[in-house]
Every structure is written in C-alpha cells, then in structure tokens.
Design an enzyme around this catalytic site. Sequence first.
Site, PDB file in Angstrom:
ATOM      1  N   GLY A  14      -2.938  -6.274  -2.369  1.00 22.51           N
ATOM      2  CA  GLY A  14      -1.782  -5.597  -1.761  1.00 22.51           C
ATOM      3  C   GLY A  14      -1.067  -6.522  -0.785  1.00 22.51           C
ATOM      4  O   GLY A  14      -1.711  -7.248  -0.040  1.00 22.51           O
ATOM      5  N   ARG A  75      -2.989  -7.846  -8.506  1.00 24.78           N
ATOM      6  CA  ARG A  75      -4.443  -7.686  -8.520  1.00 24.78           C
ATOM      7  C   ARG A  75      -4.907  -8.159  -9.893  1.00 24.78           C
ATOM      8  O   ARG A  75      -4.398  -7.700 -10.907  1.00 24.78           O
ATOM      9  CB  ARG A  75      -4.824  -6.223  -8.277  1.00 24.78           C
ATOM     10  N   GLY A 107     -11.792  -8.916  -2.330  1.00 31.37           N
ATOM     11  CA  GLY A 107     -11.768  -9.191  -3.771  1.00 31.37           C
ATOM     12  C   GLY A 107     -11.201 -10.580  -4.033  1.00 31.37           C
ATOM     13  O   GLY A 107     -11.711 -11.338  -4.873  1.00 31.37           O
ATOM     14  N   THR A 128      -4.364  -7.979   4.761  1.00 29.98           N
ATOM     15  CA  THR A 128      -4.338  -6.587   4.313  1.00 29.98           C
ATOM     16  C   THR A 128      -3.960  -5.691   5.483  1.00 29.98           C
ATOM     17  O   THR A 128      -4.394  -5.937   6.613  1.00 29.98           O
ATOM     18  CB  THR A 128      -5.701  -6.115   3.738  1.00 29.98           C
ATOM     19  N   ASP A 130      -5.113  -2.849   5.848  1.00 30.11           N
ATOM     20  CA  ASP A 130      -6.201  -1.880   6.026  1.00 30.11           C
ATOM     21  C   ASP A 130      -7.197  -2.245   7.133  1.00 30.11           C
ATOM     22  O   ASP A 130      -7.980  -1.391   7.545  1.00 30.11           O
ATOM     23  CB  ASP A 130      -6.992  -1.712   4.717  1.00 30.11           C
ATOM     24  N   ASP A 132      -9.827  -3.768   6.792  1.00 28.39           N
ATOM     25  CA  ASP A 132     -11.172  -3.465   6.291  1.00 28.39           C
ATOM     26  C   ASP A 132     -11.935  -4.713   5.845  1.00 28.39           C
ATOM     27  O   ASP A 132     -12.711  -4.660   4.895  1.00 28.39           O
ATOM     28  CB  ASP A 132     -11.070  -2.444   5.141  1.00 28.39           C
TER      29      ASP A 132
HETATM   30  O1  F6P Z   1      -4.935  -2.352   0.490  1.00 29.61           O
HETATM   31  C1  F6P Z   1      -3.652  -1.985   0.878  1.00 29.61           C
HETATM   32  C2  F6P Z   1      -3.269  -0.655   0.303  1.00 29.61           C
HETATM   33  O2  F6P Z   1      -1.963  -0.340   0.715  1.00 29.61           O
HETATM   34  C3  F6P Z   1      -4.219   0.497   0.636  1.00 29.61           C
HETATM   35  O3  F6P Z   1      -4.018   1.013   1.927  1.00 29.61           O
HETATM   36  C4  F6P Z   1      -3.910   1.464  -0.468  1.00 29.61           C
HETATM   37  O4  F6P Z   1      -5.026   2.272  -0.745  1.00 29.61           O
HETATM   38  C5  F6P Z   1      -3.615   0.568  -1.634  1.00 29.61           C
HETATM   39  O5  F6P Z   1      -3.288  -0.706  -1.107  1.00 29.61           O
HETATM   40  C6  F6P Z   1      -2.473   1.051  -2.506  1.00 29.61           C
HETATM   41  O6  F6P Z   1      -2.381   0.199  -3.589  1.00 29.61           O
HETATM   42  P1  F6P Z   1      -1.148   0.174  -4.603  1.00 29.61           P
HETATM   43  O7  F6P Z   1      -0.017  -0.531  -3.927  1.00 29.61           O
HETATM   44  O8  F6P Z   1      -1.679  -0.569  -5.765  1.00 29.61           O
HETATM   45  O9  F6P Z   1      -0.788   1.588  -4.887  1.00 29.61           O
END
Ligand code: F6P
Length: 323
Positions: A14, A75, A107, A128, A130, A132
């Site tokens: 992301g 990804r 990842g 990120t 997040d 995390d």
């Molecule tokens: O990891 C960043 C993030 O925005 C998360 O908070 C969320 O769960 C995910 O990516 C959403 O992913 P996508 O953009 O593939 O919908």
Amino acid sequence: MGNVKTIGVLTSGGDAPGMNAAIRAVVRTALAAGCNVKGIMRGYLGLLEEDIIDMDARSVSDIIQRGGTILYTARCLDMLKSEVQDKAADICRKHGIDGLVVIGGDGSFKGAQQLARRGINTVGLPGTIDLDIACTDYTIGFDTAINTAMETIDKVRDTSTSHERCSVIEVMGRKAGYIALWCGIANGAEEILIAERYDYDEQRIINNIINKRKTGKKHYIIVNAEGVGDSNGMAKRIEAATGMETRATIIGHAQRGGSPTTKDRVYASMMGAKAVDLLVAGASNRVVGYRDGKFVDYDIEEGLAMTKDVDQYMFELSIRLSK
Ligand code: F6P
C-alpha cells in the site's frame, strides 16, 4: 566499505504519504555518493517485468510535497515463490543493480531478504500508514494518515453534534489499531474500538450511550478500527437499541493520500538517506527503524521476528479521557 555501484529503489504494498520524500532522499544521497540510481516501477511486479528507469537529481524534483509514490506500487504475491525470487535477483544483476532499497511493509521486506540471500544488497524502509511494523516506532505515512483521519473525524463530529447523533467512524489500519487509538484520543471519541483490546461487548456500548445521553451528551463518537470492522451493522444495531440516530462513516482510502506532514517528509528523508549510507558502507539484509528517538537498523530476520502491541498506558488513558 562496500562497492555498490548502482542502487535501485522500489515502493511495494500500500502506498503511504512520504514515500516520495524517501525516494528523493535515496536518489540524491546515492548520486552524492557517486552511485547510479535506477527506479523500479510498481514494486516487485515492475522488477519482474523489467520496468526500470534511470534516475537523476531532476527525476525527483517537485515530489517531496506529493502523496502517493512516483514509482507506483503493487502487491506481488508471486515474489513469495523461490523461482520468482531467483528471477528477480537475475534481473537485478542484468541491470547492474547491486544495491536495492525496498520501501514497504513486512511482506516487502521478505522479498528483500530473499534477494539478499541471492547476492543483491538490500535495505528495507518501513512504509505504511498502519504503523504495524514491529521493529520501528515510526512508519512512513502514519503521521499524515492520522492527521487526515483526525480532520475528517472533526468534520463528522460537527454534523453529529448538530443532529444529536451517534457516529461510528471507521479508520484504516488492517489488523492494527494504531490509527484508531491515536485518532480516538485526538478527536476525543467516546469509544475507541481496536481489535487488540475490544471484547465485542456491544451491550456495554449501548448502555454507555443511554447513560451518557441522560447526563447531557449531545453526540456520541465511536472510532472503530478496520480490524474490528462491521461499522454499518454496528450503527444499525446501536440505533435500534438506543433510539439515537446513528450513522456509519468509513473514511477509507482518503487516509492513504494527501500531502505528507512535516514529520513524514523529514523522517522519510532521513530514512532514505540512511538506507543509502548502509548500502554504501557494504551492509545488506537490513531494515531501517526509528527507536527511542534514533534512526536504527536491524537484520531483516531480526526485524521480522519482533512483535509489538499498542501502548497499554495510552489505551487506558483513552478510556479515562472518554468519560
Ligand atoms: O496497509 C495499508 C492499508 O491501507 C490498510 O490500512 C488497509 O487494510 C489496506 O491497505 C487496504 O488495501 P487496498 O488499498 O488494497 O484496498
């Protein structure tokens, strides 16, 4: 000293505000160290498709203030396969890339670890929204994301107050509740629901709403983490049980965009420069972090093995302040 000659840079997973600042720092620090720089488009996917461009100082002009990533991102689950990792390392060698900066999450670091095992010097940067990633207290994009979410929640709060409503506002974070916890405190939420601590006792929330209305509360803000989810269902059940009009707002991808904050621009720049310093010094298989006020680095194995949890004091404080 190492003898890295060409440094590649990619963004993976992301996107996050501040990634451009990190790319800019990688490019300009590498050029200053006498290295060539190659930008790899769309993360590992672009590497496998050999979508690789030469970068110079002008390639990164006018980007520090821009959200997203000029290198695009993707990804790439294929990168988990051993034969694909072999191919990726061969492509790096074909293009003379002997050092690689990978900006992304856990990842993405696994891919960097595999490339390091195949002789490509790699350094990961935590990118990120997040927060995390266990080996660091700061990730590129988190600060901008919480500020974006905070401003949105303030706006929802205005209309929630006018209508004397309850609002369930869902913020991103995947399984992690950091964005929810920070915003919940910053926005003075009545409830903060994070998967790390939530006991799924909705009746307790309903009782709180009923009791607090009796004490004169005009609105009720629930910041709900993506890891808990089900904000629409929750809003319907709360309205049915309390009689208080309730709306759900899922902030979504707006949290991933926008111009990065000062902190994200500066920390991402520091991390980008540190990644290049490490490569130039001959390091590989490292991940950069921020710990106890300092920029640090760990072996990717060590970084990936770490765990972290939301700050318990911060969580308890959020409850005490939400009365
Ligand atoms: O990891 C960043 C993030 O925005 C998360 O908070 C969320 O769960 C995910 O990516 C959403 O992913 P996508 O953009 O593939 O919908």
